[in-house]
Design an enzyme around this catalytic site. Structure first.
Site, mmCIF file in Angstrom:
data_model
loop_
_atom_site.group_PDB
_atom_site.id
_atom_site.type_symbol
_atom_site.label_atom_id
_atom_site.label_comp_id
_atom_site.label_asym_id
_atom_site.label_seq_id
_atom_site.Cartn_x
_atom_site.Cartn_y
_atom_site.Cartn_z
ATOM 1 C CB ILE A 57 -0.952 -0.013 1.213
ATOM 2 C CG1 ILE A 57 -1.925 -1.194 1.101
ATOM 3 C CG2 ILE A 57 -1.722 1.302 1.315
ATOM 4 C CD1 ILE A 57 -2.790 -1.411 2.331
ATOM 5 C CG HIS A 116 -11.028 0.689 9.837
ATOM 6 N ND1 HIS A 116 -10.477 0.012 10.895
ATOM 7 C CD2 HIS A 116 -10.291 0.330 8.750
ATOM 8 C CE1 HIS A 116 -9.465 -0.737 10.467
ATOM 9 N NE2 HIS A 116 -9.339 -0.559 9.173
ATOM 10 C CG LEU A 117 -15.047 5.051 5.792
ATOM 11 C CD1 LEU A 117 -15.588 6.354 5.225
ATOM 12 C CD2 LEU A 117 -16.125 3.988 5.789
ATOM 13 C CD GLU A 140 -10.718 1.120 14.150
ATOM 14 O OE1 GLU A 140 -11.139 0.087 13.598
ATOM 15 O OE2 GLU A 140 -9.925 1.902 13.600
ATOM 16 C CG ASP A 162 9.623 -0.595 4.658
ATOM 17 O OD1 ASP A 162 10.314 -1.480 5.208
ATOM 18 O OD2 ASP A 162 8.468 -0.795 4.263
ATOM 19 C CB ALA A 184 -10.756 -2.027 2.777
#
Length: 530
Positions: free
Chosen positions: A154, A281-282, A263, A173, A284
């Site tokens: 991602i 938490h949108l 959540e 990373d 996906a």
């Protein structure tokens, strides 16, 4: 008798039809997952359980699942599944790691725009009949520095979108190589540098012990005044109160938050702040992503229940039923060797070489290599599996080499994993005996036959008198029991290593005390799923 699957969350009707077309009986009860007592009552009737995020597959549910063979999660996150409990009962846990990557990346970009131009607040103001044009002064995206924390699947998509927006993209990373960074058109930096330089910071890393609270008051203090922060990854990466305080103080200009530590989030210190955009938490939540992951999980579960094929499993190698009896012990060995090297390696990895000596070289080494890579990267990417591991290594620019050779030593066969970074090369080798259990036979070129324990302290030191006594004294004073102890050295007065088996993990404070002992060059707590 046909296998039977329960779908306890909302899945696409097309996914349900896939089960039926493959000869699998399906009970589509999309609200059952919210009723844990009812789920507990009926779960024993099913061979498979297809879920999204609403169903919580606890150890209690798994204990009652007397016939369950596979749990399929339509999506990447498996926080709602007790994977160790499932593994102990021989239940395969599958996910769909790539079905919603683009959707989540696009949400992060959308949040960045919304925060930059204060769109939700401006919309609410305008629809309330106000015309506060001067109140909502935004900033341009073009030319700004975008800091991407986590450059995996991602994160790399977000980075490429940022480059397309004419932003200066920098990425952190631990597994990002210089070559992969060049391919993405971004600059590889250390985390501290990213904090100092970024105008926008977006998080795309899993929640681990290393990443939890990665953005706190201390980190925010090193950032630019006016930085904007986006989190569409996992709750717990940001200390919400610290971020709220920084926004109120004017240090942080705004934030886009899609995930929360607790959540569903019904209360947060970030709520009510005008320059914060919050979504439930949108990441996906698009029609395409939901359809993709639903179809994928149905196909995977049906393939396993009907044909015995395993794919995208988090706790099971992707191997055929015919290969399993012979290959499985070596798959476990390869994963442990990779995990050993991964837990000891903090710097970016350039290359991995996997040597198969004797018997393992005649097997499906693709599965073995995937297991070794998955073990290696699991310290950073907990949801990684044998299917996604090779692709994830490729995305990070890690070169993977397999070497096979005829039996060359006293063992019928062994596997050696060698990890190369810019600073050093580290290798670890192991084999399996007739009991199928993995054993270490060589570490850093030092011969040592040692079992694999769940909790192990690894130390490297100079071969001088008194080291064992210092370690024993330190453990004794701390009241920590040593279950077992193995030693090895390359030559008298040279390099030596020790593996200390423990009943539980050590605190960071005690590890620092061990590292401070004379002659100890390295001390690392290792944990294995055995």
């Amino acid at each position: 008798m046909a296998p039977r699957v329960l779908v306890s969350d909302k899945l696409s009707p097309t996914a349900v039809q896939i089960f039926k077309d493959r000869g699998v009986e399906v009970d589509y009860l999309p609200d059952l997952g919210k009723d844990k007592d009812k789920l507990l009552e009926v779960i024993g009737q099913y061979d498979g359980l297809a879920i999204r995020s609403a169903t919580k597959v606890t150890e209690k549910i798994i204990d009652a699942a007397t016939n369950l063979k596979v749990i399929g999660r339509a999506g990447i996150g498996v926080d709602n599944v007790d994977i160790p409990a499932a593994s102990r009962k021989g239940i395969i846990v599958m996910n769909t790691p790539f079905g919603n990557s683009i959707t989540t990346a696009e949400h992060a970009i959308a949040m960045m725009f919304a925060v930059a131009r204060q769109m939700p607040a401006a919309d609410a103001s305008t629809q309330a009949g106000k015309w506060e044009k001067n109140r909502f002064m935004g900033v341009e995206i073009t030319g700004k520095v975008l800091g991407v924390i986590g450059c995996g699947n991602i994160g790399s998509i977000v980075a490429s979108r940022g480059v397309g927006l004419r932003m200066k993209v920098i990425g952190f990373d631990p597994f990002l190589s210089e070559e992969r960074a060049r391919e993405l058109g971004i600059e590889k930096v250390e985390l501290e540098d990213l904090f100092k330089r970024a105008d926008f910071i977006t998080l795309h890393t899993p929640l681990t012990d290393k990443t939890k609270n990665i953005i706190d008051a201390k980190a925010i203090a090193t950032m630019k005044k006016g930085v904007r922060i986006i989190n569409c990854a996992r709750g717990g990466l940001i200390v919400e109160q610290d971020l709220a305080d920084a926004i109120k103080a004017g240090k942080v200009a705004g934030a886009g938050i899609d995930v929360f530590e607790v959540e569903p989030a019904t209360d947060s210190p970030l709520f009510g702040l005008e320059n914060v955009v919050c979504t439930p938490h949108l990441g996906a939540s698009t029609t395409e992503a939901q359809e993709n992951v639903a179809l994928q999980v149905a196909e995977q579960m049906a393939d396993y229940l009907v044909n015995g094929a395993v794919s995208n499993a988090l706790n099971m190698p992707s191997i055929t039923a015919e290969e399993a009896p012979i290959l499985t012990p070596y798959v476990k060995l390869a994963e442990i060797l990779g995990s050993f090297a991964g837990q000891l390696t903090d710097e970016p990895i350039d290359a991995i070489e996997i040597l198969y000596d004797g018997a393992p070289g005649t097997m499906n080494t693709r599965a073995l290599s995937a297991a070794a890579i998955a073990g290696l990267l699991k310290a950073q990417v907990q949801t990684i599996n044998m299917v996604s591991a090779p692709l994830m290594a490729k995305e990070r620019g890690i070169a993977v080499t397999e070497v096979r050779r005829d039996k060359s030593g006293v063992f019928d066969g062994y596997v050696m994993v060698t990890v190369k970074t810019k600073k050093q090369t580290r290798s670890v080798a192991g084999t399996t005996f007739s009991d199928g259990k993995p054993r270490f036979i060589q570490i850093k070129g030092i011969n040592m036959e040692a079992d694999v324990g769940r909790y192990m302290l690894y130390t490297a030191n100079k071969d001088v008198p008194g080291v064992i006594g210092q370690l024993g004294t330190a453990f004794g004073k701390a009241g920590i029991n040593i279950a077992n102890f193995h030693l090895g050295r390359d030559e008298q007065g040279g390099s030596a290593i020790a593996i200390i088996y423990l009943d539980g993990p050590l605190s960071e404070e005690f590890l620092e005390e061990i590292r401070g002992l004379n002659a100890i060059g390295q001390a690392k707590m290792l944990t294995f799923d055995v």
